[in-house]
Design an enzyme around this catalytic site. Structure first.
Site, PDB file in Angstrom:
ATOM      1  CG  HIS A  62      57.421  24.391  59.879  1.00 16.58           C
ATOM      2  ND1 HIS A  62      57.057  25.576  59.395  1.00 16.58           N
ATOM      3  CD2 HIS A  62      58.849  24.528  59.953  1.00 16.58           C
ATOM      4  CE1 HIS A  62      57.961  26.464  59.757  1.00 16.58           C
ATOM      5  NE2 HIS A  62      58.815  26.007  59.879  1.00 16.58           N
ATOM      6  CG  ASP A  86      60.034  28.694  62.503  1.00 18.45           C
ATOM      7  OD1 ASP A  86      59.356  27.552  62.554  1.00 18.45           O
ATOM      8  OD2 ASP A  86      61.426  28.374  62.327  1.00 18.45           O
ATOM      9  CD  GLU A 106      66.650  28.969  68.186  1.00 18.63           C
ATOM     10  OE1 GLU A 106      67.596  29.526  68.097  1.00 18.63           O
ATOM     11  OE2 GLU A 106      65.894  28.322  67.444  1.00 18.63           O
ATOM     12  CG  ASP A 138      75.574  24.714  71.698  1.00 14.78           C
ATOM     13  OD1 ASP A 138      75.447  24.014  71.082  1.00 14.78           O
ATOM     14  OD2 ASP A 138      76.881  25.335  71.590  1.00 14.78           O
ATOM     15  N   GLY A 139      72.508  23.459  71.170  1.00 15.09           N
ATOM     16  CA  GLY A 139      72.016  22.189  71.054  1.00 15.09           C
ATOM     17  C   GLY A 139      72.813  21.142  71.118  1.00 15.09           C
ATOM     18  CG  ASP A 156      63.891  23.649  61.991  1.00 12.02           C
ATOM     19  OD1 ASP A 156      64.208  24.003  60.850  1.00 12.02           O
ATOM     20  OD2 ASP A 156      62.825  24.189  62.233  1.00 12.02           O
ATOM     21  N   PRO A 163      76.423  30.147  64.127  1.00  9.71           N
ATOM     22  CG  PRO A 163      74.283  30.888  65.055  1.00  9.71           C
ATOM     23  CD  PRO A 163      75.309  31.313  64.009  1.00  9.71           C
TER      24      PRO A 163
END
Length: 283
Positions: A62, A86, A106, A138-139, A156, A163
């Site tokens: 991170h 997360d 996300e 959906d990114g 990330d 996916p």
């Protein structure tokens, strides 16, 4: 009786975690998710059989996903995180006092919900920060359609299965570049070069076609077994990647809390690649 939970990152390589306590396990709308406890690494999150983070070493990934690109900006104000449900990367981004807005996109709401329930020590309240916005989408679609421009986009993602496959395409990276401000930086998770060299090679090929400065840097996370992990770097300003050490130190001094992995020296050294990795990066 203890249960051993395997990770098979590579078809010829498997290791297992011992657990006496599975906190949660299910198939979400998008992937298999399990959260369990290990006596050495603490709580562990796995998606589709691959470790995403552990309580004891999450800081490595991170910090290195967030700080090198943000330290490259004089005053980063807007940051987009693709994935990262997360909340760990979001936590690190929001440590920068200049950041005014951090958008986390996300695809799987359950990752956020379960992380907040079982892994709240990761986000440390980042989801409740007024500068943070969560978008469940959906990114690939988000970056293709957004009118916003960001100083950094941090991908990330999991590995290119399920996916996440769409997050490793030239089309997606091109959309990310369109959503960057001038001098903005794109970072993408690029696997473990020793075992997943093709993944790094393919990402770098796309980055070299899109950016004036395409590079990779590395970090060592104990639970990412198989050698150091690579992150890909894309920017149209080559001067951004390697700031002067004193400038980096001054920026670190502005950040609240203690760094556990990132330092100015680590920033500069992380771009020094072993020969076998450099071959994937330079084609």
């Amino acid at each position: 009786m203890a249960r051993w939970i395997p990770e098979t990152l590579h078809e010829h390589f498997r290791f297992s975690f011992k657990t006496n306590n599975v906190l949660y396990e299910s198939h979400t709308e998008h992937q298999h998710l399990i959260i369990f406890e290990n006596d050495t690494f603490g709580r562990v999150l796995m998606l589709d059989g691959v470790v995403q983070l552990t309580e004891e070493d999450e800081f490595v990934y991170h910090e290195m996903m967030a700080h090198p690109p943000l330290m490259a900006q004089p005053e980063p104000k807007r940051v987009l995180i693709i994935g990262g449900g997360d909340g760990g990367v979001l936590r690190e981004v929001l440590r920068h006092p200049s950041v005014e807005r951090a958008v986390l996109c996300e695809i799987d709401q359950s990752v956020i919900d379960l992380s907040r329930r079982y892994l709240d020590f990761i986000a440390q309240g980042a989801f409740d920060d007024p500068r943070a916005e969560v978008v469940i989408a959906d990114g690939t679609k988000f970056v293709a359609e957004t009118d916003e421009r960001f100083d950094a986009i941090l991908v990330d993602s999991t590995d290119p299965i399920g996916p996440a496959i769409a997050l490793f395409t030239r089309e997606f990276y091109s959309s990310c570049k369109r959503a960057l401000n001038e001098g903005g930086v794109l970072i993408a998770q690029s696997g473990l070069p020793f075992l997943q060299g093709d993944e790094l090679r393919d990402v770098q090929k796309s980055f070299r076609a899109l950016f004036a400065d395409a590079a990779a840097y590395m970090m060592t996370t104990p639970t990412y077994i198989g050698g150091p992990m690579a992150l890909s770097w894309g920017c149209d300003d080559p001067a951004r990647r390697m700031p002067e050490r004193e400038r980096l130190k001054a920026r670190v001094d502005q950040i609240k809390g203690e760094m556990k992995y990132y330092t100015p020296d680590v920033h500069l050294a992380a771009f020094a690649l072993p020969a076998y990795v450099a071959r994937y990066v330079h084609g």
